[in-house]
Design a protein around this motif. Sequence first.
Motif, PDB file in Angstrom:
ATOM      1  N   GLY A 142       0.844  -1.189   0.000  1.00 38.89           N
ATOM      2  CA  GLY A 142       0.000   0.000   0.000  1.00 38.89           C
ATOM      3  C   GLY A 142       0.878   1.238   0.000  1.00 38.89           C
ATOM      4  O   GLY A 142       2.068   1.174   0.352  1.00 38.89           O
ATOM      5  N   GLY A 143       0.275   2.358  -0.412  1.00 37.96           N
ATOM      6  CA  GLY A 143       0.991   3.632  -0.319  1.00 37.96           C
ATOM      7  C   GLY A 143       1.388   3.896   1.127  1.00 37.96           C
ATOM      8  O   GLY A 143       2.416   4.524   1.402  1.00 37.96           O
ATOM      9  N   ASP A 144       0.595   3.393   2.054  1.00 39.79           N
ATOM     10  CA  ASP A 144       0.864   3.630   3.479  1.00 39.79           C
ATOM     11  C   ASP A 144       2.273   3.193   3.880  1.00 39.79           C
ATOM     12  O   ASP A 144       2.933   3.873   4.655  1.00 39.79           O
TER      13      ASP A 144
ATOM     14  N   LEU B 177       4.734   5.679   2.679  1.00 39.72           N
ATOM     15  CA  LEU B 177       4.694   6.910   3.480  1.00 39.72           C
ATOM     16  C   LEU B 177       5.474   6.728   4.779  1.00 39.72           C
ATOM     17  O   LEU B 177       6.139   7.649   5.255  1.00 39.72           O
TER      18      LEU B 177
ATOM     19  N   PHE C 164      -3.884  14.423   4.708  1.00 38.44           N
ATOM     20  CA  PHE C 164      -3.921  13.016   5.137  1.00 38.44           C
ATOM     21  C   PHE C 164      -3.185  12.890   6.477  1.00 38.44           C
ATOM     22  O   PHE C 164      -1.998  13.238   6.569  1.00 38.44           O
TER      23      PHE C 164
ATOM     24  N   TYR D 127       0.615  11.344   7.440  1.00 36.10           N
ATOM     25  CA  TYR D 127       1.937  12.002   7.330  1.00 36.10           C
ATOM     26  C   TYR D 127       2.410  12.473   8.698  1.00 36.10           C
ATOM     27  O   TYR D 127       3.559  12.275   9.085  1.00 36.10           O
TER      28      TYR D 127
ATOM     29  N   ASN E  67      -6.393  14.965   0.280  1.00 37.37           N
ATOM     30  CA  ASN E  67      -7.359  14.216   1.080  1.00 37.37           C
ATOM     31  C   ASN E  67      -7.348  14.806   2.485  1.00 37.37           C
ATOM     32  O   ASN E  67      -6.268  14.901   3.069  1.00 37.37           O
TER      33      ASN E  67
ATOM     34  N   ASP F  24       1.850  13.345  -3.432  1.00 32.35           N
ATOM     35  CA  ASP F  24       1.009  12.173  -3.201  1.00 32.35           C
ATOM     36  C   ASP F  24      -0.140  12.219  -4.210  1.00 32.35           C
ATOM     37  O   ASP F  24      -1.074  13.018  -4.086  1.00 32.35           O
TER      38      ASP F  24
ATOM     39  N   ALA G  96      -2.293   9.743  -4.908  1.00 32.68           N
ATOM     40  CA  ALA G  96      -3.123   8.556  -4.676  1.00 32.68           C
ATOM     41  C   ALA G  96      -4.409   8.599  -5.511  1.00 32.68           C
ATOM     42  O   ALA G  96      -4.942   7.562  -5.891  1.00 32.68           O
ATOM     43  N   TYR G  97      -4.898   9.817  -5.797  1.00 29.27           N
ATOM     44  CA  TYR G  97      -6.194   9.954  -6.495  1.00 29.27           C
ATOM     45  C   TYR G  97      -6.020  10.530  -7.897  1.00 29.27           C
ATOM     46  O   TYR G  97      -6.985  11.027  -8.469  1.00 29.27           O
TER      47      TYR G  97
ATOM     48  N   LEU H  56       3.949   9.534  -5.304  1.00 35.51           N
ATOM     49  CA  LEU H  56       3.323   8.344  -4.695  1.00 35.51           C
ATOM     50  C   LEU H  56       2.013   8.037  -5.415  1.00 35.51           C
ATOM     51  O   LEU H  56       1.214   8.946  -5.677  1.00 35.51           O
TER      52      LEU H  56
ATOM     53  N   THR I  89      -1.166   4.687  -5.895  1.00 33.12           N
ATOM     54  CA  THR I  89      -1.714   3.480  -5.250  1.00 33.12           C
ATOM     55  C   THR I  89      -2.611   2.710  -6.205  1.00 33.12           C
ATOM     56  O   THR I  89      -3.180   3.293  -7.137  1.00 33.12           O
TER      57      THR I  89
ATOM     58  N   LYS J 210      -7.404   2.742  -5.290  1.00 32.07           N
ATOM     59  CA  LYS J 210      -8.555   3.592  -5.638  1.00 32.07           C
ATOM     60  C   LYS J 210      -9.032   3.276  -7.052  1.00 32.07           C
ATOM     61  O   LYS J 210      -9.953   2.503  -7.232  1.00 32.07           O
TER      62      LYS J 210
HETATM   63  N1  PMP Z   1      -2.280   8.861   0.236  1.00 37.29           N
HETATM   64  C1  PMP Z   1      -3.510   9.348   0.416  1.00 37.29           C
HETATM   65  C2  PMP Z   1      -3.737  10.802   0.243  1.00 37.29           C
HETATM   66  C3  PMP Z   1      -4.554   8.488   0.768  1.00 37.29           C
HETATM   67  O1  PMP Z   1      -5.778   8.996   0.965  1.00 37.29           O
HETATM   68  C4  PMP Z   1      -4.299   7.106   0.924  1.00 37.29           C
HETATM   69  C5  PMP Z   1      -5.403   6.150   1.287  1.00 37.29           C
HETATM   70  N2  PMP Z   1      -6.275   6.530   2.234  1.00 37.29           N
HETATM   71  C6  PMP Z   1      -2.991   6.665   0.733  1.00 37.29           C
HETATM   72  C7  PMP Z   1      -2.003   7.564   0.380  1.00 37.29           C
HETATM   73  C8  PMP Z   1      -2.576   5.237   0.936  1.00 37.29           C
HETATM   74  O2  PMP Z   1      -3.367   4.337   0.290  1.00 37.29           O
HETATM   75  P1  PMP Z   1      -3.016   2.792   0.270  1.00 37.29           P
HETATM   76  O3  PMP Z   1      -2.184   2.479   1.480  1.00 37.29           O
HETATM   77  O4  PMP Z   1      -4.326   2.103   0.267  1.00 37.29           O
HETATM   78  O5  PMP Z   1      -2.222   2.566  -0.997  1.00 37.29           O
END
Ligand code: PMP
Length: 363
Positions: free
Chosen positions: A85-87, A90, A111, A114, A160, A185, A187-188, A209, A211, A214
Amino acid sequence: MRSVCAAAPQLAGVVPYDPKYLPVTAVLSANENPHDVDDEIRRDIMREVKRLPLNRYPDPLANDLRDMIAEANGLDRDQVLVGNGGDELLFNLALAWGGPGRTFLNLPPTFSVYDANARLTNTSVVDVPRRADFSIDEEAVLARVAEGGIDYLVVTSPNNPTGQLASETFILRLLDATDALVMVDEAYFEFSRQTMRPYLAQHKNLVILRTFSKAFSLAGARMGYILGDAEVVREFVKVRQPYSVDAVSQAVARVVYANRAKFERGILAVIEERARLIEGLKRIPGVKPFPSDANYVLFRVENAPVIWEALYERGVLVRDFSRAAHLENCLRVTVGASEENDAFLRALRDAVMGKCDLKVPST
Ligand code: PMP
């Protein structure tokens, strides 16, 4: 021992992340894709998974997947890294660029992960809050980085939970103004179509970054990636857990990425539904939606915690940000399937018009 010594001091006061998964009919709280991976792609996934040697450790760096992502982005393998995951990436960012004596510049409201990662790694946090309309206070950020002492920043685009893109001109000015690592980031980004990827070659301090959670409907499989300079990526490799991305997730992600064009229809459907959702929100008296380039919409409504409860009682789960700094009376709704969005709009209208039995929540 019937006792245990205290955990690390930086954990004092930390509240564990709780996405509030509750049994409801419309889950519109976690920015997931409302459409699951289709049956044809699932069949391919099953075929790939069947072939996996489960007794062996996976390829630690997921090089096959890395190559696919690199090729699609006109980059080399060593400019890409995947994570659980992106998490995870991060967290790796905070491990590699943060730490005691180091400083992270944050742009709240954004988010929350961070800030949490910075605190867990004993990294100092400097906040440059966004303006009332949630746009970045660009001049304040540029002035703060010019003072020096910032080791890394994250610019979330779209942001976000607020939904808007950061300006490309601003990010370029920022990249020139500091040698701090700037993570954008994205992600979206599939819902906004704006990316900083074309600028990677000119800016060593830019890392992007992304992911699979989504646009590619894979929140359950956990797959994220970064794009950046090979030397920056190498620092991330140093801090990552070697086998964080398991063989099954790698296989699932490879199949999904190879079929990514098929997700385009779902992305366009979300973009269309987003416009409908915003229009619907605007028509409810006292509800103020903020513009969104992502797959969710933040809105302000009086008595937000009470409204959240009323929605929940009607089977609709949204995310309550009303207790978060800068987000008074704000709720965030994920763009769902059209029936879910209709159910949400109906429930919200009833709650706001006082047609629900409104109770003050206990917490
Ligand atoms: N960055 C942002 C801004 C996010 O909203 C999210 C998911 N909530 C992530 C990163 C990480 O997403 P994931 O770990 O599902 O890849």
